[in-house]
Write an enzyme that holds these catalytic residues in place. Sequence first.
Site, short mmCIF file in Angstrom:
data_model
loop_
_atom_site.label_atom_id
_atom_site.label_comp_id
_atom_site.label_asym_id
_atom_site.label_seq_id
_atom_site.Cartn_x
_atom_site.Cartn_y
_atom_site.Cartn_z
N ASP A 187 39.06 36.85 35.69
CA ASP A 187 39.97 36.21 36.65
C ASP A 187 41.41 36.27 36.15
O ASP A 187 41.66 36.24 34.95
CB ASP A 187 39.53 34.75 36.84
CG ASP A 187 40.14 34.14 38.08
OD1 ASP A 187 40.73 34.87 38.91
OD2 ASP A 187 40.04 32.90 38.22
N GLY A 188 42.35 36.34 37.09
CA GLY A 188 43.77 36.24 36.74
C GLY A 188 44.56 37.52 36.92
O GLY A 188 45.74 37.56 36.57
N ASN A 189 43.95 38.55 37.49
CA ASN A 189 44.68 39.81 37.70
C ASN A 189 45.88 39.60 38.64
O ASN A 189 46.96 40.14 38.40
CB ASN A 189 43.77 40.86 38.35
CG ASN A 189 42.63 41.28 37.45
OD1 ASN A 189 42.62 40.95 36.28
ND2 ASN A 189 41.68 42.01 38.01
N ARG B 84 47.61 36.84 39.30
CA ARG B 84 48.70 36.08 38.67
C ARG B 84 49.43 36.90 37.62
O ARG B 84 50.64 36.79 37.47
CB ARG B 84 48.14 34.78 38.06
CG ARG B 84 48.09 33.65 39.09
CD ARG B 84 47.20 32.53 38.63
NE ARG B 84 45.81 32.93 38.72
CZ ARG B 84 44.81 32.29 38.12
NH1 ARG B 84 45.07 31.24 37.36
NH2 ARG B 84 43.57 32.71 38.28
N TRP B 85 48.70 37.75 36.94
CA TRP B 85 49.33 38.64 35.95
C TRP B 85 50.38 39.51 36.64
O TRP B 85 51.49 39.68 36.13
CB TRP B 85 48.24 39.50 35.30
CG TRP B 85 48.69 40.40 34.20
CD1 TRP B 85 48.68 40.13 32.86
CD2 TRP B 85 49.22 41.74 34.34
NE1 TRP B 85 49.16 41.20 32.15
CE2 TRP B 85 49.50 42.21 33.03
CE3 TRP B 85 49.47 42.58 35.42
CZ2 TRP B 85 50.02 43.48 32.79
CZ3 TRP B 85 49.99 43.85 35.18
CH2 TRP B 85 50.26 44.28 33.88
N ARG C 143 49.80 43.04 43.72
CA ARG C 143 48.55 42.53 43.13
C ARG C 143 47.65 43.65 42.60
O ARG C 143 46.97 43.49 41.59
CB ARG C 143 47.78 41.70 44.17
CG ARG C 143 48.46 40.39 44.52
CD ARG C 143 47.64 39.64 45.55
NE ARG C 143 46.32 39.27 45.05
CZ ARG C 143 46.07 38.19 44.31
NH1 ARG C 143 47.04 37.35 44.01
NH2 ARG C 143 44.85 37.93 43.90
N THR D 109 31.27 38.34 47.18
CA THR D 109 31.12 38.44 48.64
C THR D 109 32.30 37.76 49.34
O THR D 109 32.62 38.09 50.48
CB THR D 109 29.79 37.77 49.09
OG1 THR D 109 29.65 36.52 48.39
CG2 THR D 109 28.58 38.62 48.76
N ASN E 280 35.44 37.96 48.23
CA ASN E 280 36.67 38.73 48.01
C ASN E 280 37.08 39.59 49.21
O ASN E 280 38.22 40.05 49.28
CB ASN E 280 36.55 39.62 46.76
CG ASN E 280 36.62 38.84 45.46
OD1 ASN E 280 36.04 39.24 44.45
ND2 ASN E 280 37.34 37.73 45.45
N TRP E 281 36.15 39.76 50.20
CA TRP E 281 36.51 40.53 51.41
C TRP E 281 37.62 39.83 52.19
O TRP E 281 38.29 40.45 53.01
CB TRP E 281 35.30 40.69 52.33
CG TRP E 281 34.22 41.57 51.76
CD1 TRP E 281 33.02 41.14 51.26
CD2 TRP E 281 34.21 43.00 51.65
NE1 TRP E 281 32.28 42.21 50.83
CE2 TRP E 281 32.98 43.37 51.05
CE3 TRP E 281 35.12 44.01 51.98
CZ2 TRP E 281 32.63 44.70 50.80
CZ3 TRP E 281 34.77 45.33 51.71
CH2 TRP E 281 33.55 45.66 51.13
N ARG F 185 35.07 32.68 31.24
CA ARG F 185 35.96 32.84 32.39
C ARG F 185 37.40 32.80 31.92
O ARG F 185 37.79 31.86 31.20
CB ARG F 185 35.72 31.75 33.44
CG ARG F 185 36.62 31.98 34.67
CD ARG F 185 36.34 31.05 35.84
NE ARG F 185 37.10 31.49 37.00
CZ ARG F 185 36.70 31.41 38.25
NH1 ARG F 185 35.53 30.88 38.53
NH2 ARG F 185 37.46 31.84 39.24
C1 FPP Z 1 40.01 38.37 39.87
O1 FPP Z 1 41.42 38.20 39.70
C2 FPP Z 1 39.65 39.77 39.83
C3 FPP Z 1 39.10 40.49 40.87
C4 FPP Z 1 38.77 39.89 42.17
C5 FPP Z 1 38.83 41.93 40.74
C6 FPP Z 1 38.31 42.40 39.41
C7 FPP Z 1 38.64 43.82 39.27
C8 FPP Z 1 38.92 44.45 38.10
C9 FPP Z 1 38.83 43.81 36.78
C10 FPP Z 1 39.39 45.86 38.06
C11 FPP Z 1 38.64 46.83 38.88
C12 FPP Z 1 37.34 47.17 38.32
C13 FPP Z 1 36.23 47.36 39.06
C14 FPP Z 1 34.95 47.73 38.40
C15 FPP Z 1 36.22 47.16 40.55
P1 FPP Z 1 42.26 37.55 40.89
O2 FPP Z 1 42.84 38.64 41.73
O3 FPP Z 1 41.41 36.55 41.61
O4 FPP Z 1 43.41 36.84 40.10
P2 FPP Z 1 44.24 35.56 40.60
O5 FPP Z 1 43.28 34.41 40.58
O6 FPP Z 1 45.30 35.45 39.57
O7 FPP Z 1 44.78 35.87 41.96
#
Ligand code: FPP
Length: 241
Positions: A17-19, A21-22, A30, A63, A65-66, A187
Site C-alpha cells: 500500500d502507498g503507491n 501517496r508516494w 498515480r 476486487t 480496485n476497479w 502492510r
Molecule cells: C496500493 O497502493 C497498490 C495497488 C492498488 C497496486 C499494487 C501494484 C503494484 C505494486 C505494481 C504493479 C504490479 C503488479 C503485479 C500489478 P495505493 O494506490 O492504494 O496507494 P495509496 O493508498 O497511497 O493511494
Amino acid sequence: MAQSKENIPRHVAVIMDGNGRWAEKRKLPRVMGHNAGMRSMREIVRRSSDMGIEYLTVYAFSTENWKRSEEEVGGIFRLLVKFVDSDLEELYRNNVRVNVLGDWRKLPAAAVDRLEKTIERTKENDGMCFNICLNYGSRAEITDAVRELAQKVKSGEIEPEDIDEQAISGALLTGKFDIPDPDLLIRTSGEIRISNYLLWQIAYSEMIFTDILWPDLDPDTYEELVLSYKDRDRRFGGRNK
Ligand code: FPP
C-alpha cells in the site's frame, strides 16, 4: 549473515500500500507510483527468495480496485505485462513458482496472456512460491468455497458433518494451491486494516504495520521487518510456558 530457517517465517503475506501517496508527494501521476511499486515488488521477491522464504503472497489488485479511474486501472495492468516481460526469465532461473489467486481471467487480455505464460513457464519450479493476488477478494473466495462444499453435499459426495475447518481451508484458493496460512502479514503505508485480504488464513498470523510507503520499502528494511518475526511468541491461543 545467513539466518537459520527456524527464524524465518515460511509464508509472508504483503499488502503493498502507498503507491498513490508516494506519487502525490512527488506531484507525479498515480501510475508512476505503481511503477515505483512494481520495482519495489521485484526487489522484495528477489530478497524473499534469497532469504529462503517458502511462500510470498502479494495483494496486487483487489476486487474493489476497479473503482479507480480507467487510466489508473489500465496503467496497473500495463505494468503487470511489463513486469512479466522483463522478469519472467529471472523468476524461472531463480526457481520461483508463480501462482495467481483471484478472478484474474477477467483482467484485460494482454494481462491474462502474460499470467498464463508465467504460470506455465514456472510450474515445475520448486523454490519459492510467489502468489500474486489479482482481482482478489477474501469474502468472494470464502463464498466460492462455501458454494463448492454445498454442491458436494447436494451431490452426496460429502455429508454436512464433513465440513470442518480443514475442509474449508482446502476449498479456498490457497488450499487448492497447497499454500499454508501466512505466518506474517506486512502492510505498508500506515493504514491499519486488512482490506478483505486472506481473512480466514490470517487467523493466527503475526502482523506488522509500517508507515513506510510501499515504493520506499527497500530490501534491507524488509528483511529486518521479516526477521523481527523471530522475536514474537506465537501461542496460537495456547501457552508456551
Ligand atoms: C496500493 O497502493 C497498490 C495497488 C492498488 C497496486 C499494487 C501494484 C503494484 C505494486 C505494481 C504493479 C504490479 C503488479 C503485479 C500489478 P495505493 O494506490 O492504494 O496507494 P495509496 O493508498 O497511497 O493511494
